[in-house]
Design an enzyme around this catalytic site. Structure first.
Site, PDB file in Angstrom:
ATOM      1  NE  ARG A 118     -16.558  -3.252   8.683  1.00 16.11           N
ATOM      2  CZ  ARG A 118     -17.265  -3.795   9.662  1.00 16.11           C
ATOM      3  NH1 ARG A 118     -17.028  -3.458  10.922  1.00 16.11           N
ATOM      4  NH2 ARG A 118     -18.205  -4.665   9.405  1.00 16.11           N
ATOM      5  CE  LYS A 140      -0.351   2.370  -7.069  1.00 13.54           C
ATOM      6  NZ  LYS A 140       0.188   2.220  -8.444  1.00 13.54           N
ATOM      7  CD  GLU A 182      10.129  -0.581  -9.351  1.00 14.54           C
ATOM      8  OE1 GLU A 182       9.887   0.440 -10.015  1.00 14.54           O
ATOM      9  OE2 GLU A 182       9.335  -1.547  -9.261  1.00 14.54           O
ATOM     10  CE  LYS A 224       5.547   4.871  -4.457  1.00 18.43           C
ATOM     11  NZ  LYS A 224       5.468   3.445  -4.605  1.00 18.43           N
ATOM     12  CD  GLU A 234      -1.660   4.409 -10.670  1.00 23.50           C
ATOM     13  OE1 GLU A 234      -0.913   4.005  -9.769  1.00 23.50           O
ATOM     14  OE2 GLU A 234      -1.915   3.743 -11.670  1.00 23.50           O
ATOM     15  NE  ARG A 238       0.977   5.615  -6.139  1.00 18.29           N
ATOM     16  CZ  ARG A 238       0.851   5.239  -4.901  1.00 18.29           C
ATOM     17  NH1 ARG A 238       0.065   5.908  -4.084  1.00 18.29           N
ATOM     18  NH2 ARG A 238       1.514   4.204  -4.418  1.00 18.29           N
ATOM     19  CG  ASN A 242       2.582   1.392 -12.572  1.00 21.29           C
ATOM     20  OD1 ASN A 242       3.233   0.524 -12.010  1.00 21.29           O
ATOM     21  ND2 ASN A 242       1.395   1.774 -12.157  1.00 21.29           N
ATOM     22  CG  HIS A 245       5.815  -1.076 -13.200  1.00 19.88           C
ATOM     23  ND1 HIS A 245       6.917  -0.275 -13.409  1.00 19.88           N
ATOM     24  CD2 HIS A 245       5.875  -1.446 -11.888  1.00 19.88           C
ATOM     25  CE1 HIS A 245       7.593  -0.164 -12.266  1.00 19.88           C
ATOM     26  NE2 HIS A 245       6.993  -0.864 -11.333  1.00 19.88           N
ATOM     27  CG  HIS A 249       2.644  -5.569 -13.726  1.00 18.31           C
ATOM     28  ND1 HIS A 249       1.804  -4.532 -13.385  1.00 18.31           N
ATOM     29  CD2 HIS A 249       3.612  -5.582 -12.771  1.00 18.31           C
ATOM     30  CE1 HIS A 249       2.253  -3.943 -12.276  1.00 18.31           C
ATOM     31  NE2 HIS A 249       3.348  -4.558 -11.889  1.00 18.31           N
ATOM     32  CG  HIS A 262       8.119  -6.112  -9.385  1.00 16.94           C
ATOM     33  ND1 HIS A 262       6.976  -6.022 -10.141  1.00 16.94           N
ATOM     34  CD2 HIS A 262       8.437  -4.830  -9.037  1.00 16.94           C
ATOM     35  CE1 HIS A 262       6.614  -4.751 -10.243  1.00 16.94           C
ATOM     36  NE2 HIS A 262       7.475  -4.003  -9.579  1.00 16.94           N
TER      37      HIS A 262
HETATM   38  P1  NAD Z   1      10.546  -9.793  -2.206  1.00 10.98           P
HETATM   39  O1  NAD Z   1       9.700  -9.219  -1.178  1.00 10.98           O
HETATM   40  O2  NAD Z   1      10.151 -11.116  -2.791  1.00 10.98           O
HETATM   41  O3  NAD Z   1      12.029  -9.908  -1.657  1.00 10.98           O
HETATM   42  C1  NAD Z   1      13.026 -10.436  -2.484  1.00 10.98           C
HETATM   43  C2  NAD Z   1      13.785 -11.588  -1.797  1.00 10.98           C
HETATM   44  O4  NAD Z   1      14.731 -11.048  -0.897  1.00 10.98           O
HETATM   45  C3  NAD Z   1      12.910 -12.527  -1.006  1.00 10.98           C
HETATM   46  O5  NAD Z   1      13.395 -13.842  -1.135  1.00 10.98           O
HETATM   47  C4  NAD Z   1      13.111 -12.039   0.423  1.00 10.98           C
HETATM   48  O6  NAD Z   1      12.867 -13.018   1.388  1.00 10.98           O
HETATM   49  C5  NAD Z   1      14.559 -11.653   0.391  1.00 10.98           C
HETATM   50  N1  NAD Z   1      14.996 -10.660   1.357  1.00 10.98           N
HETATM   51  C6  NAD Z   1      14.337  -9.559   1.763  1.00 10.98           C
HETATM   52  N2  NAD Z   1      15.122  -8.784   2.518  1.00 10.98           N
HETATM   53  C7  NAD Z   1      16.300  -9.413   2.603  1.00 10.98           C
HETATM   54  C8  NAD Z   1      17.526  -9.100   3.233  1.00 10.98           C
HETATM   55  N3  NAD Z   1      17.719  -7.941   3.866  1.00 10.98           N
HETATM   56  N4  NAD Z   1      18.547 -10.001   3.138  1.00 10.98           N
HETATM   57  C9  NAD Z   1      18.379 -11.144   2.429  1.00 10.98           C
HETATM   58  N5  NAD Z   1      17.260 -11.480   1.789  1.00 10.98           N
HETATM   59  C10 NAD Z   1      16.234 -10.615   1.873  1.00 10.98           C
HETATM   60  O7  NAD Z   1      10.699  -8.812  -3.467  1.00 10.98           O
HETATM   61  P2  NAD Z   1      10.873  -7.232  -3.579  1.00 10.98           P
HETATM   62  O8  NAD Z   1      11.684  -7.042  -4.793  1.00 10.98           O
HETATM   63  O9  NAD Z   1      11.307  -6.620  -2.316  1.00 10.98           O
HETATM   64  O10 NAD Z   1       9.389  -6.729  -3.854  1.00 10.98           O
HETATM   65  C11 NAD Z   1       8.685  -7.112  -5.014  1.00 10.98           C
HETATM   66  C12 NAD Z   1       7.214  -6.980  -4.736  1.00 10.98           C
HETATM   67  O11 NAD Z   1       6.912  -5.622  -4.467  1.00 10.98           O
HETATM   68  C13 NAD Z   1       6.349  -7.390  -5.913  1.00 10.98           C
HETATM   69  O12 NAD Z   1       5.291  -8.183  -5.450  1.00 10.98           O
HETATM   70  C14 NAD Z   1       5.828  -6.078  -6.452  1.00 10.98           C
HETATM   71  O13 NAD Z   1       4.577  -6.214  -7.067  1.00 10.98           O
HETATM   72  C15 NAD Z   1       5.754  -5.257  -5.209  1.00 10.98           C
HETATM   73  N6  NAD Z   1       5.817  -3.807  -5.448  1.00 10.98           N
HETATM   74  C16 NAD Z   1       4.890  -3.047  -4.834  1.00 10.98           C
HETATM   75  C17 NAD Z   1       4.916  -1.676  -4.973  1.00 10.98           C
HETATM   76  C18 NAD Z   1       3.949  -0.829  -4.221  1.00 10.98           C
HETATM   77  O14 NAD Z   1       3.883   0.378  -4.482  1.00 10.98           O
HETATM   78  N7  NAD Z   1       3.225  -1.380  -3.277  1.00 10.98           N
HETATM   79  C19 NAD Z   1       5.912  -1.081  -5.758  1.00 10.98           C
HETATM   80  C20 NAD Z   1       6.854  -1.893  -6.380  1.00 10.98           C
HETATM   81  C21 NAD Z   1       6.797  -3.268  -6.209  1.00 10.98           C
HETATM   82  N1  GLY Z   2       4.959   1.461  -7.618  1.00 10.05           N
HETATM   83  C1  GLY Z   2       3.955   2.270  -8.222  1.00 10.05           C
HETATM   84  C2  GLY Z   2       3.205   3.120  -7.263  1.00 10.05           C
HETATM   85  O1  GLY Z   2       3.426   3.077  -6.083  1.00 10.05           O
HETATM   86  O2  GLY Z   2       2.332   3.823  -7.661  1.00 10.05           O
END
Ligand code: NAD
Ligand code: GLY
Length: 368
Positions: A118, A140, A182, A224, A234, A238, A242, A245, A249, A262
């Protein structure tokens, strides 16, 4: 090192930004409770950085959970591997989960931390530009469902975010561009002067200039933190984070998770949001084109996938989290540097946005 703060009352936390922070065990230890840590990473990031982080935390009992890499693995099956690792090593409630990787690892490890017994302590160590400027901040967490992106999850804030800008040295150029989508977003939604700064510095950013990257990360995280501090769950502002997005998406879900990154989907989705804002008469054609040019200079796709029809978009957009009472709310620009979230737009404007010839539009902008 720069330190920013996400102000959320008792759930406030710092964002540390600097070179070499991965080795700073004392800094991390300030935010660890208990003696057990579980570092969650993936098959790509672990060989690069896990050893260093592990050495910095030598005083703690550690479990290393190394997941398969990629957006296609952001699902229940992979989440279960985190719980397997935690239970097999008998982690108790005074465990700290540390996410070491990009947004996929951060979102999944955070969700696991929110659910395990939890809720256990959680720290973000983001290693992609996208995760350093966006996903690691704000709490998130979650996974994808085959029918919709990020549809299962929880708001769960970390205790700290530790950004080692040096980790970007190993990031593939395509991933760096995805992160820039972003970064550009913040300029478009709330910081017009930042857009000008980005126009001047976009080449330096793509060449991994450390000073430029640090400034872009700081300004993005500050934006942010401001938005999250004002609207953690949100209920209002907030949602402006997006921008692009809802269209993006739809692209990710339709094309198959991981086919378009993404940030790439957000890049093309932002072009669609710019075009719709122009159609509504809110921004001028020249402002739309300014946004498109910057996204293109960042190395992002600015034309949505040719095979996606308006019907495809509408079908996927109908399961967006911004749908309320069956009404699709969109993030649009009232001017460059000011976004709104609204369901109050003529349906024809959306239809026209979905049928726009983006390849032709981008061609008409020329090369510069
Ligand atoms: P990712 O986590 O898939 O990383 C991209 C690639 O880079 C992967 O292959 C990873 O293994 C590699 N990698 C990571 N760090 C590295 C480094 N230092 N050197 C070499 N390779 C490296 O993708 P991302 O773009 O980081 O994140 C996208 C995800 O984030 C999506 O799922 C999206 O929905 C999510 N997201 C979440 C929020 C939130 O607020 N929680 C906001 C934006 C995006
Ligand atoms: N990436 C959108 C949010 O964090 O709200």
């Amino acid at each position: 090192m720069q330190t920013l703060q996400v102000d959320l009352g008792t759930r406030s936390y710092p964002i540390y930004i600097g070179r070499g922070l991965l080795d700073d065990g004392a800094l991390l230890a300030r935010h660890i409770v208990g003696r057990q840590v579980a570092i969650v990473s993936n098959e790509t990031v672990a060989p690069l950085y896990l050893q260093r982080l592990s050495a910095a935390l030598a005083d703690f009992k550690q479990t290393h959970i190394v997941l398969p890499d990629g957006e296609a693995h952001k699902n229940w099956e992979t989440l279960q591997l985190i719980f397997d690792g935690l239970l097999q090593a008998r982690h108790d409630r005074r465990t700290t989960v540390i996410a070491l990787g990009g947004g996929v690892i951060g979102d999944m490890a955070g969700f696991a931390a929110a659910c395990y017994q939890r809720g256990v302590n959680f720290i973000q160590v983001p290693t992609t530009l996208l995760s350093q400027v966006d996903s690691s901040v704000g709490g998130k967490t979650g996974i994808n469902h085959p029918l919709g992106k990020n549809m299962i999850g929880a708001f769960y804030q970390p205790q700290a975010v530790l950004i080692d800008t040096a980790s970007l040295a190993t990031l593939p150029a395509r991933e760096l561009s995805a992160g820039l989508a972003e970064v550009i977003k913040y300029g478009l939604i709330c910081d017009e002067p930042f857009l000008g700064w980005l126009e001047t510095n976009i080449d330096a950013l793509r060449q991994l200039d450390d000073a430029a990257l640090s400034e872009a990360i700081e300004r993005s995280c500050a934006a942010k933190a401001r938005v999250v501090g004002a609207d953690e769950r949100e209920s209002g502002i907030r949602a402006t984070l997006n921008l692009g997005h809802t269209f993006g998406h739809a692209i990710e879900t339709h094309m198959g998770y991981g086919v378009w990154l993404h940030g790439e989907a957000v890049g093309a989705g932002t072009v669609m949001a710019l075009e719709m804002s122009r159609r509504l008469g809110w921004i001028a054609e020249a402002e739309r084109d300014r946004g498109i040019r910057l996204l293109r200079r960042a190395g992002l796709p600015v034309v949505p996938p040719q095979e996606m029809t308006p019907e495809h978009f509408l079908e996927h957009m109908a399961v967006d989290k911004k749908v309320l009472d069956g009404q699709l709310r969109l993030v649009l620009l009232q001017r460059l540097g000011e976004a709104v979230v609204t369901a109050d737009y003529p349906r024809e404007a959306l239809q026209a946005t979905l049928t726009t010839d983006y390849a032709g539009l981008v061609d008409s902008l020329g090369d510069a």
